[in-house]
Design a protein around this motif. Structure first.
Motif, PDB file in Angstrom:
ATOM      1  N   LEU A  45       0.842  -1.184   0.000  1.00  0.00           N
ATOM      2  CA  LEU A  45       0.000   0.000   0.000  1.00  0.00           C
ATOM      3  C   LEU A  45       0.881   1.239   0.000  1.00  0.00           C
ATOM      4  CD1 LEU A  45      -2.513  -1.024   2.827  1.00  0.00           C
ATOM      5  CD2 LEU A  45      -2.864  -1.226   0.362  1.00  0.00           C
ATOM      6  N   THR A  46       0.287   2.356  -0.387  1.00  0.00           N
ATOM      7  CA  THR A  46       1.016   3.623  -0.306  1.00  0.00           C
ATOM      8  C   THR A  46       0.981   4.091   1.149  1.00  0.00           C
ATOM      9  OG1 THR A  46      -0.936   4.976  -0.706  1.00  0.00           O
ATOM     10  CG2 THR A  46       0.332   4.250  -2.655  1.00  0.00           C
ATOM     11  N   LEU A  47       1.846   5.029   1.464  1.00  0.00           N
ATOM     12  CA  LEU A  47       1.881   5.577   2.816  1.00  0.00           C
ATOM     13  C   LEU A  47       0.546   6.217   3.173  1.00  0.00           C
ATOM     14  CD1 LEU A  47       3.659   5.991   5.296  1.00  0.00           C
ATOM     15  CD2 LEU A  47       4.365   8.181   4.320  1.00  0.00           C
ATOM     16  N   GLU A  48      -0.061   6.888   2.209  1.00  0.00           N
ATOM     17  CA  GLU A  48      -1.352   7.525   2.449  1.00  0.00           C
ATOM     18  C   GLU A  48      -2.421   6.488   2.797  1.00  0.00           C
ATOM     19  OE1 GLU A  48       0.541   8.208  -0.377  1.00  0.00           O
ATOM     20  OE2 GLU A  48       1.335  10.052   0.485  1.00  0.00           O
ATOM     21  N   GLN A  49      -2.399   5.351   2.114  1.00  0.00           N
ATOM     22  CA  GLN A  49      -3.382   4.303   2.406  1.00  0.00           C
ATOM     23  C   GLN A  49      -3.170   3.732   3.809  1.00  0.00           C
ATOM     24  OE1 GLN A  49      -2.373   1.981  -1.089  1.00  0.00           O
ATOM     25  NE2 GLN A  49      -4.408   2.342  -1.977  1.00  0.00           N
ATOM     26  N   VAL A  50      -1.908   3.553   4.195  1.00  0.00           N
ATOM     27  CA  VAL A  50      -1.605   3.063   5.548  1.00  0.00           C
ATOM     28  C   VAL A  50      -2.074   4.073   6.585  1.00  0.00           C
ATOM     29  CG1 VAL A  50       0.265   2.439   7.143  1.00  0.00           C
ATOM     30  CG2 VAL A  50       0.340   1.652   4.764  1.00  0.00           C
ATOM     31  N   GLU A  51      -1.830   5.353   6.308  1.00  0.00           N
ATOM     32  CA  GLU A  51      -2.268   6.403   7.232  1.00  0.00           C
ATOM     33  C   GLU A  51      -3.784   6.397   7.391  1.00  0.00           C
ATOM     34  OE1 GLU A  51      -0.533   9.900   5.494  1.00  0.00           O
ATOM     35  OE2 GLU A  51       1.385   9.604   6.525  1.00  0.00           O
ATOM     36  N   GLN A  52      -4.505   6.194   6.300  1.00  0.00           N
ATOM     37  CA  GLN A  52      -5.967   6.145   6.362  1.00  0.00           C
ATOM     38  C   GLN A  52      -6.443   4.991   7.241  1.00  0.00           C
ATOM     39  OE1 GLN A  52      -8.266   8.285   5.445  1.00  0.00           O
ATOM     40  NE2 GLN A  52      -6.647   9.631   4.702  1.00  0.00           N
ATOM     41  N   VAL A  53      -5.768   3.841   7.145  1.00  0.00           N
ATOM     42  CA  VAL A  53      -6.140   2.690   7.971  1.00  0.00           C
ATOM     43  C   VAL A  53      -5.902   3.012   9.445  1.00  0.00           C
ATOM     44  CG1 VAL A  53      -5.527   0.296   8.535  1.00  0.00           C
ATOM     45  CG2 VAL A  53      -5.753   0.990   6.146  1.00  0.00           C
ATOM     46  N   ILE A  54      -4.756   3.602   9.745  1.00  0.00           N
ATOM     47  CA  ILE A  54      -4.434   3.951  11.144  1.00  0.00           C
ATOM     48  C   ILE A  54      -5.452   4.939  11.699  1.00  0.00           C
ATOM     49  CG2 ILE A  54      -2.729   5.103  12.621  1.00  0.00           C
ATOM     50  CD1 ILE A  54      -0.536   3.926  10.784  1.00  0.00           C
ATOM     51  N   ILE A  55      -5.740   5.977  10.939  1.00  0.00           N
ATOM     52  CA  ILE A  55      -6.687   7.004  11.381  1.00  0.00           C
ATOM     53  C   ILE A  55      -8.093   6.424  11.555  1.00  0.00           C
ATOM     54  CG2 ILE A  55      -7.867   9.118  10.643  1.00  0.00           C
ATOM     55  CD1 ILE A  55      -5.174  10.040   9.482  1.00  0.00           C
ATOM     56  N   SER A  56      -8.486   5.544  10.624  1.00  0.00           N
ATOM     57  CA  SER A  56      -9.835   4.967  10.719  1.00  0.00           C
ATOM     58  C   SER A  56      -9.970   4.047  11.928  1.00  0.00           C
ATOM     59  CB  SER A  56     -10.192   4.223   9.435  1.00  0.00           C
ATOM     60  OG  SER A  56      -9.395   3.070   9.292  1.00  0.00           O
TER      61      SER A  56
END
Length: 166
Positions: A45-56
């Protein structure tokens, strides 16, 4: 690819660059491990996608606080430093396992190899044939019976050959 004649190979430089490719592969594997730890899915995944998972997962908008809350701040920091720097063009997936492409290693070998100039390959082949023939002489010292004139033409000194002690 043309019929190339290898002149030299820089083994040290090749090994350094090959190790860099292996380090790149190891970064990808470690990143996949960390992504799986964070997202429960082993996929790139891209870093942005990983960040979205963490935030969600936390509901907080601050990514660093969310990563700390989930206990994945070290893994997230690693992904932040390395994920965008991984060279995917030299990696292929075989049975979902990342490996270095053979073509990347071949290209690396070619980069660190010096080849004979194309215009000299024909002369090299002729000289190689001459060496093969000269190596068949019954006495290696018979090569001393070859003369070269001022125009660079070769001939056999028959008198010297006749007077040689073999």
């Amino acid at each position: 690819m043309k019929n190339q004649v290898e002149v030299s190979f820089n083994q040290t430089a090749y090994e350094i660059d090959a190790q860099a490719l292996k380090d790149n592969l190891n970064k990808l594997i470690k990143s996949l491990d960390y992504i799986e730890l964070i997202t429960s899915k082993r996929e790139l995944l891209t870093l942005e996608q990983v960040e979205q998972v963490i935030i969600s997962k936390t509901g907080f908008k601050n990514i660093l606080m969310s990563a700390t809350l989930l206990g994945v701040e070290t893994e997230y920091a690693y992904l932040q430093r390395n994920l965008d720097a991984i060279r995917l063009d030299v990696i292929e997936f075989k049975d979902n396992i990342p490996t270095l492409k053979d073509s990347a290693l071949e290209e690396l070998k070619s980069i660190h190899t010096t080849y004979l100039k194309d215009e000299l390959v024909k002369d090299y082949n002729i000289l190689n044939e001459a060496c093969t023939i000269l190596n068949k002489l019954s006495n290696p010292s018979f090569t001393d019976c070859l003369n070269r004139n001022y125009l660079g033409q070769w001939s056999v000194n028959i008198l010297k050959l006749n007077n040689s002690n073999f």
